[in-house]
Design an enzyme around this catalytic site. Sequence first.
Site, PDB file in Angstrom:
ATOM      1  N   TYR A 123       0.766  -1.248   0.000  1.00 17.76           N
ATOM      2  CA  TYR A 123       0.000   0.000   0.000  1.00 17.76           C
ATOM      3  C   TYR A 123       0.801   1.305   0.000  1.00 17.76           C
ATOM      4  O   TYR A 123       0.228   2.365  -0.203  1.00 17.76           O
ATOM      5  CB  TYR A 123      -0.994   0.001   1.172  1.00 17.76           C
ATOM      6  CG  TYR A 123      -2.127  -0.974   0.939  1.00 17.76           C
ATOM      7  CD1 TYR A 123      -3.170  -0.651   0.087  1.00 17.76           C
ATOM      8  CD2 TYR A 123      -2.124  -2.232   1.528  1.00 17.76           C
ATOM      9  CE1 TYR A 123      -4.197  -1.554  -0.160  1.00 17.76           C
ATOM     10  CE2 TYR A 123      -3.151  -3.141   1.288  1.00 17.76           C
ATOM     11  CZ  TYR A 123      -4.181  -2.792   0.432  1.00 17.76           C
ATOM     12  OH  TYR A 123      -5.194  -3.683   0.185  1.00 17.76           O
ATOM     13  N   PHE A 403     -10.279  -4.573  11.021  1.00 12.95           N
ATOM     14  CA  PHE A 403     -11.676  -4.270  10.664  1.00 12.95           C
ATOM     15  C   PHE A 403     -11.964  -4.787   9.269  1.00 12.95           C
ATOM     16  O   PHE A 403     -11.073  -5.217   8.570  1.00 12.95           O
ATOM     17  CB  PHE A 403     -11.954  -2.767  10.773  1.00 12.95           C
ATOM     18  CG  PHE A 403     -10.886  -1.875  10.203  1.00 12.95           C
ATOM     19  CD1 PHE A 403     -10.815  -1.637   8.838  1.00 12.95           C
ATOM     20  CD2 PHE A 403      -9.930  -1.284  11.022  1.00 12.95           C
ATOM     21  CE1 PHE A 403      -9.829  -0.803   8.320  1.00 12.95           C
ATOM     22  CE2 PHE A 403      -8.955  -0.452  10.510  1.00 12.95           C
ATOM     23  CZ  PHE A 403      -8.898  -0.224   9.153  1.00 12.95           C
TER      24      PHE A 403
END
Length: 403
Positions: A123, A403
């Site tokens: 990322y 999450f």
Amino acid sequence: MSQLRARTLSASEHGAFFELTAAAFLEEPHEDWRAAHREVFDPERAHGVFDGPELVGGGEHLSSRIALPGGADFPLAAVTSVGVRPGHRRRGVLTELMRAQLESLRGSDEPLAGLVSSEGGIYGRFGYGVSTRDGVLTVPRGAPFRSTVEVDPRPVRELDLARGEAFATELHRLLWTQRPGWLAHDANWRNRVRNQHAFQWGAGALRCATHPDGYVFYRPKPGWKPEGPEYGLRVVELVARTPAAYAALWRHLLDTDLVAQVTWPRAAVDEPLLAMLENPRSAELRVLDGLWLRPVDLDRVLAAQQYSAPCEVVLDVHDAFCPWNADRWLLRAGADGSAEVARTSSAPDLALDVSDLAAAYLGGTSLTTLAAAGRVVAHSPEALRAATRAFATERAPHCPRNF
Ligand SMILES: CC(C)(COP(=O)(O)OP(=O)(O)OC[C@H]1O[C@@H](n2cnc3c(N)ncnc32)[C@H](O)[C@@H]1OP(=O)(O)O)[C@@H](O)C(=O)NCCC(=O)NCCS
């Protein structure tokens, strides 16, 4: 020649999206997981990447809140379920997804995106930086505390999950904004705490222990040898209102019969436990990347957190993936900690990539360290010192949950 196209999904596409995610993560699409995911799925927050009519990649951003230095409770686009179907990889599907997702967030109520990455090398190229670190903390059973450690004598009790979750959510609501990087207990929290199939490391059912001033969720990992039991306990979330309650919860874990060691894979890197042990060498701490943040609208993100010291610094920001951020920015933080951020044509003090600002945000990695690593170019040593002091926080930022 195939043509990739990204778009938001419709409610009827939940099944296809869920199955794509499961396939990308080499998981079986368990029915309980599918049902739990449907509860938090919002098609307008989920993007699919299509190759002609075929869904080949996708990702969603859930609505969450993150605590910033100074105690602000700030919206976070919690990016998750990112996956590309095996066989369609390394052809730019993720890149297409990232572009669509970040463009949809630009100018929205959520100028900050965050994720927990499956692998460490993905990322940075999209402007994400490591804003919190996970401490993989392992402590042997029975490890004694220093004699000066106060352990709250009120009992720690095991509670059933429903009551434990209600108690935890109430206490967490009072405390969570005190720690940069913590996330609110949002709709996805229970889903993740209960259904973390991929992240259980072979551990068993979730348990909850509470104290009047704290709680811990954990999972026992069974282990038997001919010589006897060798269980592990995996901490999922531990929160305490006072140091003495924190000590009581740790004693509860460390003194559990059958157990050989307690591991918290997402502890803070400055976990107070490390300073409480009589033998500091008994604990092991391995440091990994934790929460990756991506400022989408840089000025709004920089102005949202409080700064520890006044500073006036011109940042020359490089942002190849979200070019609207690439500019010189004057960051002026006052003595009260608040900041103003505006474009400027003044000479730069520091030159850096947006992912480096993400790494310094929340007080994670100091700008001086990033300069020593060759990632920040300091045209002015004084400005580097001032900016380092301004971004510093009292405690290391921490994000204990996925999450
Ligand atoms: C990780 C994943 C989403 C990448 O998708 P993809 O469509 O192959 O990615 P892209 O083709 O857009 O690659 C973009 C760039 O990232 C790089 N990259 C992709 N996956 C990478 C990885 N796992 N590690 C390091 N670099 C990676 C590519 O080499 C490419 O680099 P380049 O721009 O220098 O050419 C995909 O491999 C996948 O689904 N993996 C399994 C599930 C997963 O890990 N999801 C991420 C959850 S956080």
